[in-house]
Design an enzyme around this catalytic site. Structure first.
Site, PDB file in Angstrom:
ATOM      1  N   SER A   1       1.966  -9.798  -0.593  1.00 49.43           N
ATOM      2  CA  SER A   1       1.579  -8.378  -0.519  1.00 49.43           C
ATOM      3  C   SER A   1       1.852  -7.735   0.823  1.00 49.43           C
ATOM      4  CB  SER A   1       0.103  -8.230  -0.889  1.00 49.43           C
ATOM      5  OG  SER A   1      -0.699  -9.073  -0.089  1.00 49.43           O
TER       6      SER A   1
ATOM      7  N   GLU B   1     -10.567   6.212   3.060  1.00 48.61           N
ATOM      8  CA  GLU B   1     -11.449   5.245   3.697  1.00 48.61           C
ATOM      9  C   GLU B   1     -10.580   4.098   4.169  1.00 48.61           C
ATOM     10  OE1 GLU B   1     -10.743   5.249   0.526  1.00 48.61           O
ATOM     11  OE2 GLU B   1     -10.128   3.152   0.302  1.00 48.61           O
TER      12      GLU B   1
ATOM     13  N   LYS C   1       0.814  -1.223   0.000  1.00 46.57           N
ATOM     14  CA  LYS C   1       0.000   0.000   0.000  1.00 46.57           C
ATOM     15  C   LYS C   1       0.850   1.276   0.000  1.00 46.57           C
ATOM     16  CE  LYS C   1      -4.423  -1.655   1.602  1.00 46.57           C
ATOM     17  NZ  LYS C   1      -4.260  -3.082   1.938  1.00 46.57           N
TER      18      LYS C   1
HETATM   19  C1  LIG Z   1      -5.072  -4.145   1.563  1.00 41.69           C
HETATM   20  C2  LIG Z   1      -4.327  -5.390   1.336  1.00 41.69           C
HETATM   21  C3  LIG Z   1      -4.671  -6.293   0.309  1.00 41.69           C
HETATM   22  C4  LIG Z   1      -5.876  -6.109  -0.578  1.00 41.69           C
HETATM   23  O1  LIG Z   1      -5.831  -5.006  -1.410  1.00 41.69           O
HETATM   24  P1  LIG Z   1      -5.551  -5.094  -2.982  1.00 41.69           P
HETATM   25  O2  LIG Z   1      -5.939  -3.752  -3.479  1.00 41.69           O
HETATM   26  O3  LIG Z   1      -6.407  -6.194  -3.527  1.00 41.69           O
HETATM   27  O4  LIG Z   1      -4.112  -5.388  -3.154  1.00 41.69           O
HETATM   28  C5  LIG Z   1      -3.872  -7.405   0.112  1.00 41.69           C
HETATM   29  N1  LIG Z   1      -2.812  -7.652   0.907  1.00 41.69           N
HETATM   30  C6  LIG Z   1      -2.453  -6.835   1.909  1.00 41.69           C
HETATM   31  C7  LIG Z   1      -1.270  -7.177   2.737  1.00 41.69           C
HETATM   32  C8  LIG Z   1      -3.195  -5.676   2.161  1.00 41.69           C
HETATM   33  O5  LIG Z   1      -2.832  -4.864   3.174  1.00 41.69           O
END
Ligand SMILES: *Cc1c(COP(=O)(O)O)cnc(C)c1O
Length: 412
Positions: free
Chosen positions: A393, A126, A104
């Site tokens: 992620s 948000e 993010k």
């Molecule tokens: C917010 C988040 C997601 C989901 O958001 P996407 O926009 O689909 O990437 C996935 N993994 C983590 C670690 C997150 O914090």
């Protein structure tokens, strides 16, 4: 372009990636369905982004932040023990190693720079679980911007630690008690605030959702994940992976990854939240089970009942708990360029433990869905011997308490 080594200045793309057509259209999805009052702000944002993205000054500044603040480039890790266990070669793109612990940060740093260029002093955002709220509050602190974060009252209860983090970073958290008092209601209130404050305020959206130009600019800010990973895979394996896998909430880490591999022969796989199973209705599989509709300013796939009312999503991981998906994913699915599958809560939990035990890496519950899917499909729809890149992620520290409770263990 070779991937920069760790500590070496990140190089941003010099071109705009595949642009949506017309007014932000990805095939029959996307668009800009907003009140008249927001149109000038969206046009201003698009114009600013177009100039910024090809400006040497902007690219140098964002590149410096991504390198020396966020810690890019993130490595690609070869998973020897997991590969042996599954019979496929697993490589992880390590977004868990960035500052604040997820992808993010790539998006919020870009949008904070745009905010400053537009001469605005305030950002709103948000948040569901609080992850995007914390990321936005981080960038706001770094840039000295006023920051208010809209959050459902139910989520505020559930995510006390992230509420405290945002406050620590100088942001104000605004409780939202309308509707189901969760993420989709927080987005509604943020949009309402923006209508009234658009002159002074930038709305920092956290995924590839919302009205044009958001799905496009957020994808461009996340493209660095896939661009880096492609070069790193080539260096390590001498070619492209057979499969590129990422979890899908709104879809930003997945689209950022996929964009780097669109021109390769890799099979692109998005893993959605299967919750208690797709037949149970308790899930977040908006591509697999959603139908076309318009919500939050764009046409895409959403989970709806027969009357078109938006259903609540369910997932073990708060980050995948959104009843829709970004419009570009809806188009990639329609074209068959990417496949959308799911992992259940139980499979995600198994993936969480598997990666911890085999590689010493505790994933966030969101990418644990990608690991859980791979563990199920290795040797089946993912043939033995395949090379598989998975985007990790984020890191799992935020989820350790929840998982401990679910496994019936106590900490300490
Ligand atoms: C917010 C988040 C997601 C989901 O958001 P996407 O926009 O689909 O990437 C996935 N993994 C983590 C670690 C997150 O914090």
């Amino acid at each position: 372009m070779a991937a920069p080594a760790r500590g070496e200045q990140v190089v941003l793309p010099t071109t705009l990636g595949g642009e949506p057509t017309g007014l932000g259209r990805f095939g029959e999805y996307g668009g800009r369905f907003v009140p008249e009052t927001l149109v000038p702000a969206l046009e201003e944002l698009e114009a600013e982004f177009r100039t910024a993205w090809v400006s040497d000054e902007f690219r140098a500044e964002l590149g410096d932040l991504l390198t020396n603040y966020a810690g890019r480039p993130t490595p690609v890790t070869e998973c020897r023990r997991l590969s042996e266990r599954l019979g496929v070669r697993v490589l992880l793109k390590r977004e868990d190693l960035t500052h604040t612990g997820s992808h993010k940060i790539n998006n919020v740093l870009g949008q904070a720079l745009l905010t400053r260029r537009m001469g605005k002093q305030r950002v709103i955002a948000e948040t569901g679980a609080g992850q995007h709220g914390v990321a936005t509050a981080t960038a706001a602190a770094l840039f000295g911007l006023d920051c208010q974060v809209f959050m459902g009252a139910v989520d505020i209860e559930r995510q006390a630690l992230n509420v405290f983090r945002m406050q620590l970073l100088g942001a104000e958290v605004i409780p939202v008690s309308s509707g189901s008092a969760t993420l989709k209601d927080a987005i509604n209130d943020a949009l309402r605030d923006w209508v009234a404050s658009v002159e002074s305020t930038h709305y920092c959206i956290g995924s590839v959702v919302g009205p044009h130009p958001y799905p496009w600019i957020v994808r461009e800010f996340q493209r660095i994940v896939g661009d880096e990973a492609r070069e790193q895979c080539r260096t390590r394996t001498g070619g492209d992976p057979d499969f590129v896998v990422a979890c899908v909430g709104g879809g930003s880490n997945a689209i950022g990854t996929f964009t780097g591999f669109l021109e390769t022969a890799a099979r692109l796989v998005g893993v959605e939240a299967g919750g208690h199973g797709l037949e149970s209705g308790q899930h977040g599989a908006s591509v697999s089970r959603g139908v076309p509709g318009v919500l939050h300013g764009a046409r895409s796939l959403f989970m709806q009942d027969e009357d078109g009312q938006i259903l609540s999503a369910h997932s073990i991981s708060a980050g995948l708990d959104y009843p829709g998906v970004g419009p570009e994913h809806a188009q990639l699915a329609a074209e068959g360029r990417a496949e959308y599958v799911y992992a259940t809560d139980d499979e995600a939990l198994a993936g969480f433990q598997l990666l911890a035990e085999t590689e010493g890496i505790v994933p966030a519950l969101e990418p644990a869905h990608a690991i859980g899917w791979l563990a199920r499909e290795a040797g089946r729809s993912v043939p033995a011997g395949s090379t598989v890149l998975v985007t990790l992620s984020g890191r799992g520290d935020k989820d350790a308490n929840q998982v401990a409770e679910m496994l019936g263990e106590t900490l300490g």
